[in-house]
Write an enzyme that holds these catalytic residues in place. Structure first.
Site, PDB file in Angstrom:
ATOM      1  CB  CYS A   9      -1.011  -0.012   1.154  1.00 16.51           C
ATOM      2  SG  CYS A   9      -0.331   0.239   2.793  1.00 16.51           S
ATOM      3  NE  ARG A  15      -4.641   1.418   1.702  1.00 13.83           N
ATOM      4  CZ  ARG A  15      -4.523   2.073   0.566  1.00 13.83           C
ATOM      5  NH1 ARG A  15      -5.439   1.925  -0.381  1.00 13.83           N
ATOM      6  NH2 ARG A  15      -3.499   2.881   0.348  1.00 13.83           N
ATOM      7  CG  ASP A 117      -4.691   5.152   3.006  1.00 13.70           C
ATOM      8  OD1 ASP A 117      -4.922   4.612   4.108  1.00 13.70           O
ATOM      9  OD2 ASP A 117      -3.622   5.734   2.752  1.00 13.70           O
TER      10      ASP A 117
END
Length: 146
Positions: A9, A15, A117
């Site tokens: 990420c 994440r 996100d």
């Protein structure tokens, strides 16, 4: 056969460490190793507190996690690279263009779903991201034979 899976990420604090933990647990006790890294990693930082709390609320532990920056070497040693957004595929390929055949969205099996996100968006965003990651990880684990 996949031996090393990398989850990517941006900051490597929300994440990707969530997906790393869930996928590692889903694939246990296999010989597949699962790690994560960030495209603009908050190097050395622990998981973002809300992301960690949601992970722990679901019975998982990521204590001791430290964010790291993706590098060409990390890309090269990975057999499968799972990213959160289509833009991340492009960014990984800028680092190592020859990785094209091994970079996929984590949400590939959910109609190429991107996982946005949740950083700085409140606990509900983290809960939502966790649910999407959990769903995607389950699909990958099934396809990887677990």
């Amino acid at each position: 056969m996949f031996r090393k899976i990398l989850v990517v990420c941006v900051g490597n604090i929300c994440r990707s460490p969530t997906a790393e933990t869930l996928l590692r647990n889903a694939l246990a006790p296999s010989a597949i190793s699962v790690t994560s890294a960030g495209l603009a990693a908050r190097v050395g930082e622990a998981m973002e507190p809300s992301a960690l709390q949601v992970l722990e609320d679901h019975g998982h532990n990521a204590q001791g996690f430290k964010a790291r920056q993706i590098t060409p070497d990390i890309v090269n040693e990975s057999d499968l690279i799972l990213v959160m957004e289509k833009e991340h595929v492009k960014q990984v390929l800028k680092i190592a263009s020859h990785a094209r055949g091994k970079v996929f969205l984590l949400g590939k099996w959910q109609s190429e779903r991107e996982i946005q996100d949740p950083y700085r968006q409140g606990k509900a965003a983290f809960i939502h991201a966790h649910a999407l990651i959990e769903d995607a990880v389950s699909s990958w684990a099934q396809r990887l034979g677990h």
